[in-house]
Design an enzyme around this catalytic site. Structure first.
Site, PDB file in Angstrom:
ATOM      1  N   GLU A  37       0.826  -1.208   0.000  1.00 37.13           N
ATOM      2  CA  GLU A  37       0.000   0.000   0.000  1.00 37.13           C
ATOM      3  C   GLU A  37       0.861   1.259   0.000  1.00 37.13           C
ATOM      4  O   GLU A  37       0.529   2.246  -0.648  1.00 37.13           O
ATOM      5  CB  GLU A  37      -0.951   0.001   1.200  1.00 37.13           C
ATOM      6  CG  GLU A  37      -2.099  -0.987   1.078  1.00 37.13           C
ATOM      7  CD  GLU A  37      -2.962  -0.746  -0.162  1.00 37.13           C
ATOM      8  OE1 GLU A  37      -3.119   0.419  -0.564  1.00 37.13           O
ATOM      9  OE2 GLU A  37      -3.457  -1.722  -0.734  1.00 37.13           O
ATOM     10  N   CYS A 192     -12.488   2.353 -15.581  1.00 41.40           N
ATOM     11  CA  CYS A 192     -12.785   3.788 -15.419  1.00 41.40           C
ATOM     12  C   CYS A 192     -11.476   4.573 -15.399  1.00 41.40           C
ATOM     13  O   CYS A 192     -11.169   5.281 -14.445  1.00 41.40           O
ATOM     14  CB  CYS A 192     -13.590   4.002 -14.138  1.00 41.40           C
ATOM     15  SG  CYS A 192     -14.417   5.613 -14.060  1.00 41.40           S
ATOM     16  N   CYS A 199     -16.576   2.258 -20.768  1.00 40.30           N
ATOM     17  CA  CYS A 199     -17.881   2.305 -20.109  1.00 40.30           C
ATOM     18  C   CYS A 199     -18.763   1.117 -20.492  1.00 40.30           C
ATOM     19  O   CYS A 199     -19.653   0.726 -19.733  1.00 40.30           O
ATOM     20  CB  CYS A 199     -18.576   3.620 -20.438  1.00 40.30           C
ATOM     21  SG  CYS A 199     -17.652   5.071 -19.886  1.00 40.30           S
ATOM     22  N   CYS A 202     -18.602  -1.487 -17.911  1.00 40.15           N
ATOM     23  CA  CYS A 202     -18.725  -1.041 -16.518  1.00 40.15           C
ATOM     24  C   CYS A 202     -19.984  -1.603 -15.857  1.00 40.15           C
ATOM     25  O   CYS A 202     -21.076  -1.497 -16.398  1.00 40.15           O
ATOM     26  CB  CYS A 202     -18.747   0.477 -16.454  1.00 40.15           C
ATOM     27  SG  CYS A 202     -18.915   1.122 -14.769  1.00 40.15           S
ATOM     28  N   CYS A 208     -24.476   5.840 -13.838  1.00 36.30           N
ATOM     29  CA  CYS A 208     -23.394   6.826 -13.915  1.00 36.30           C
ATOM     30  C   CYS A 208     -23.869   8.132 -14.544  1.00 36.30           C
ATOM     31  O   CYS A 208     -24.305   8.156 -15.702  1.00 36.30           O
ATOM     32  CB  CYS A 208     -22.234   6.258 -14.710  1.00 36.30           C
ATOM     33  SG  CYS A 208     -20.819   7.385 -14.840  1.00 36.30           S
TER      34      CYS A 208
END
Length: 351
Positions: A37, A192, A199, A202, A208
């Site tokens: 991370e 995205c 899209c 998605c 959206c």
DNA sequence: AATCCGTGGCG
DNA sequence: TCGCCAAGGAT
């Protein structure tokens, strides 16, 4: 679209397309997830992977990292950038290992108190390792949310930033948070994307706002432009036989804690170059090498290398521990800025 | 709140 | 060639 439906689709997306084979997703421990991370802060997966594998080989567990020298840690970080991450990583390892007896905090608030771990990273570590609820808000999630809700304003603005955290909190489910968070990052990283978002594939296209308006490319609102200033400096390559004189940079500032070349102002004369290093003898030769430009996060730097070939190793000011003569063949043993390594590597061998 | 902090890939 | 920006945090 309700939060419940959003979560259902995101979790479904995870089952089908979520990334499950990244190095830090195997043998998940606090240590392995935490290192990943931190490396992934402001850095893309493909860049991180080789660094991560090498880092885990060199520092397999918390104890190995906590007991290492800072120079060894920075050497592993060379080229990855944002070196305060490496210094904080090292500090954090020492705190958890020596002060917390190797036990990682079991809640987000305590995780966030550790050096180098902010709100989003704390949430990521907590949720991905334990599966317990915690919200994340990284660049991927921001991009997804900005488009989904057609949020105006640069996400760096405190007001927008706050609104995004509230939305992220509201959307995060109580169950399977590890899968949900991973899927949101995967969605942002693979579908995205900033340019040419896919899209059609998605899972939350139907809800959206940006897609409905055909304005995906307008989100997130881009950062207001500021011109980066141009700076210049002389970088001194002092060479004695096969050794190069290095100076450890202060912890604060650019390239903090790394070993770099001694610097001088642009108007420093050749005569003054030697004396500013406290050299009792004039160098045998002073040669200007080709200048080049390096761009940092907030300024450009024109690097003008001057090579000083010495017939004798000077004594004096360089006896402090911030100075070091390093053999040219062993430069990768220290944490050094990428451009400096390149400069030294491109230089022809001394005669 | 605004600035500082790297590097590499992309169009 | 160049501006943009990507799994942010510290001050």
């Amino acid at each position: 679209m309700q939060a419940k439906e959003f979560q259902r689709r995101i979790l479904q997306y995870y089952q089908q397309y979520g990334r499950k084979h990244l190095p830090w997703q195997q043998n998940k421990t606090h240590y392995r997830v935490w290192v990943s991370e931190v490396m992934l802060q402001q850095t893309q997966v493909t860049t991180v992977i080789p660094y991560y594998l090498s880092f885990m080989e060199r520092f397999p567990d918390l104890a190995a990292l906590a007991t290492a020298n800072q120079d060894d840690v920075l050497a592993q970080w060379t080229g990855l950038g944002y070196y305060s991450r490496a210094r904080n990583l090292h500090k954090c390892a020492q705190q958890v290992h020596f002060e917390l007896n190797g036990k990682w905090p079991s809640n987000v608030e305590a995780l966030e108190q550790l050096p180098g771990i902010g709100r989003s990273t704390a949430g990521a570590i907590h949720s991905l390792v334990t599966g317990q609820p915690a919200t994340i808000l990284d660049g991927n999630v921001k991009r997804v949310l900005c488009r989904f809700y057609a949020i105006e304003g640069w996400p760096g603005k405190p007001k927008v930033h706050k609104a995004l955290w509230e939305l992220a909190d509201k959307l995060t489910p109580a169950q399977q948070v590890d899968h949900y968070n991973q899927a949101m990052m995967d969605l942002g990283a693979t579908l995205c994307t900033r340019s040419k978002p896919q899209c059609d594939a998605c899972p939350v296209q139907s809800g959206c706002a940006a897609f409905a308006a055909g304005t995906q490319k307008n989100y997130p609102t881009s950062k207001p432009k500021t011109n980066k200033p141009e700076r210049s400096a002389i970088f001194i390559v002092a060479q004695y036989k096969q050794q190069i004189l290095l100076e450890k940079r202060p912890e604060q500032g650019i390239w903090g804690g790394l070993w770099s070349l001694p610097q001088a102002e642009m108007d420093t004369s050749d005569d003054a170059l030697a004396s500013c290093l406290g050299m009792p003898l004039p160098p045998v030769t002073i040669q200007s090498l080709p200048a080049f430009r390096h761009t940092f996060s907030h300024f450009h730097l024109h690097i003008h290398p001057r090579k000083l070939v010495l017939s004798k190793k000077p004594r004096g000011v360089m006896d402090s521990d911030r100075w070091q003569w390093q053999d040219r063949s062993q430069l990768d043993a220290l944490g050094m800025p990428g451009p400096i390594i390149q400069l030294l590597k491109n230089m022809e061998p001394a005669t």
